[in-house]
Design an enzyme around this catalytic site. Sequence first.
Site, PDB file in Angstrom:
ATOM      1  N   HIS A 123       0.772  -1.286  -0.113  1.00 27.38           N
ATOM      2  CA  HIS A 123      -0.076   0.004   0.020  1.00 27.38           C
ATOM      3  C   HIS A 123       0.904   1.293   0.098  1.00 27.38           C
ATOM      4  CE1 HIS A 123      -2.813   2.924   1.730  1.00 27.38           C
ATOM      5  NE2 HIS A 123      -3.715   2.138   1.496  1.00 27.38           N
ATOM      6  N   ASP A 200       3.402  -4.609   8.314  1.00 30.98           N
ATOM      7  CA  ASP A 200       2.094  -3.799   8.162  1.00 30.98           C
ATOM      8  C   ASP A 200       1.041  -4.640   8.261  1.00 30.98           C
ATOM      9  OD1 ASP A 200      -0.090  -2.321   7.015  1.00 30.98           O
ATOM     10  OD2 ASP A 200       0.879  -1.665   4.990  1.00 30.98           O
ATOM     11  N   GLN A 203      -4.057  -5.134   7.298  1.00 31.09           N
ATOM     12  CA  GLN A 203      -5.412  -6.017   6.608  1.00 31.09           C
ATOM     13  C   GLN A 203      -5.302  -7.493   7.324  1.00 31.09           C
ATOM     14  OE1 GLN A 203      -7.391  -5.238   4.659  1.00 31.09           O
ATOM     15  NE2 GLN A 203      -6.747  -3.286   4.027  1.00 31.09           N
ATOM     16  N   LYS A 226     -10.103  -0.297  10.901  1.00 32.63           N
ATOM     17  CA  LYS A 226     -10.364  -1.441  10.046  1.00 32.63           C
ATOM     18  C   LYS A 226     -10.756  -2.744  10.759  1.00 32.63           C
ATOM     19  CE  LYS A 226      -7.147  -0.219   6.367  1.00 32.63           C
ATOM     20  NZ  LYS A 226      -7.876   0.472   5.561  1.00 32.63           N
TER      21      LYS A 226
END
Lengths: 412, 151
Positions: A123, A200, A203, A226
């Site tokens: 990303h 990261d 997600q 999220k």
Amino acid sequence: MANSINDSYQDFPILDQKVNGERLAYLDNAATAQKPQQVIDSLVHFYEHDNANVHRGVHTLAERATEQYEAARTKVQHFINAKNHNEIIFTKGCTDGLNLVAATYGEQNIHEGDEIVITIMEHHSNLIPWQQLAIKKHATLKYIELTPEGTLDMEDAKRKITDRTKIVSVAHASNVLGTVNPLKELAKIAHEHGAVIVGDGAQSVPHMPVDVQDLDVDFYAFSGHKMMSPTGIGVLYGKADLLRAMPPYQYGGEMINTVHRDETTFADIPFKFEAGTQNIAGAIALGTAVDYLEEIGMENVEKKEQEIVDYVLPKLEALPYITVYGPQDPAQHTGVIAFNMDNLHPHDVATALDAEGVAVRAGHHCAQPLMEALGVSATTRASFYFYNSKKDADQLINAIKATKEFFNGGTI
Amino acid sequence: MGLSKLNGLYLDVILDHANNPRNKHDIPNATSKMTIHNPTCGDTINVAVEVEGDRIKNIGYTGSGCTISQASASMMTEAVKGKTTEEALDMAKTFSDMAIGKKHSEDDLEKLGDAQILTSIMEFPARIKCATISWWALQRALLKKDDEEEE
């Protein structure tokens, strides 16, 4: 709280509505998750009963706010199995956490000729901070490429990570391809070469059990929104010895020990990295979201999402005019599914699906170098969370079929 | 309601322009070119104009994008070809204004030709940028100084 994970949608008031006259199927969870009543209540309760600034006041409200804020930190610590609560830094979000590492650890440890290794599936938030650092320091930025199946090429990883590599920064799960990267293995390779590894977790943390000690990552960042928390709150995990050796990110209140005219001594971690009044209510609500997820169990969250993927991915792949990106095998695919429809631009697809009540994302998903590698300018992305159901999946498939009929194979 | 809501957006004339784009080619003798990227979707549009005197003698566009952006670019080139640069800039202003909900006279709208049909885009706020991007590119191409870098 709902009795079972299959009824959990009942905890989310926003899901109970019609959009364009149709039942809402919210499939944009990779962009942001919806909030259960418990998290909303937690925010409201804080502002109605306990609001005060933390760590400074001696009055009762300040004590309550401080206690809840620090309790949230401990909840997050246990949630990702960090060794100590002082390794948990509250940030604005994942982007903020990654920028913090680049601007402090990176600034201090990257020199001319050094290498920073990331992957082509990053990303922009785990790409630009390193790219700009590399430009500034005359260092080299290297990308680990994909296999033809759309997974990370681990042979390429072994080639790209060398003794000149100082930082490796990798998405734990892709926000486009629906792949989970072997972070533990990458951490081992990075450490063998004397580099640190940054994960990261934007997600991954909301969707699967994450154990930062088992992964042996040095830093790990993720966003609250999220995982059903408010926007503007996130977490950076860092190993204590690394965090202690790093300079502060920002200067201001709450991050100091003593301040004199010409010098300042800084507070210990984590406060050294929490300058100014933090998103206190957001952190407490994040703690409530963690409680909610632990009540369900992250294994169950992962299992439920896998069930939906097992159901929907073959149905999508069976449509001859659909191309799915990333692994085609449902077992290798998370609830993030990026696809394109022949002859139809993703923006047109998303507008049409919205008319059918299905909320998806269309665009480059803040991953333009990945789009380039895939040879597309954009994709449509449906992303599922545990509160979604097969009904949502069916609505997506039916809406895609209706879209195909509406455009009748035309355009582009 | 469902997909029938889209009938007002994807009108036959729009689909026709998207499927059979007019003036979708480079202009060899272009006097000015402009490239605009749409950062929300990664689409790109290149507009090239050949101005002779104060008139747009030739105009073309290249690039890729959604149905709306492609149709809008096609309609835009048809609408401004042969017009003076001043007229074209007026039309671009009418279109941009229209897209953000400002009212214009019937006369102004009439001048836009097929392109006026994209007023329907106002019902779909998320797609307004798709329709206006080619008009912005035209504006920038006509107004840019000779030494200005392309975007």
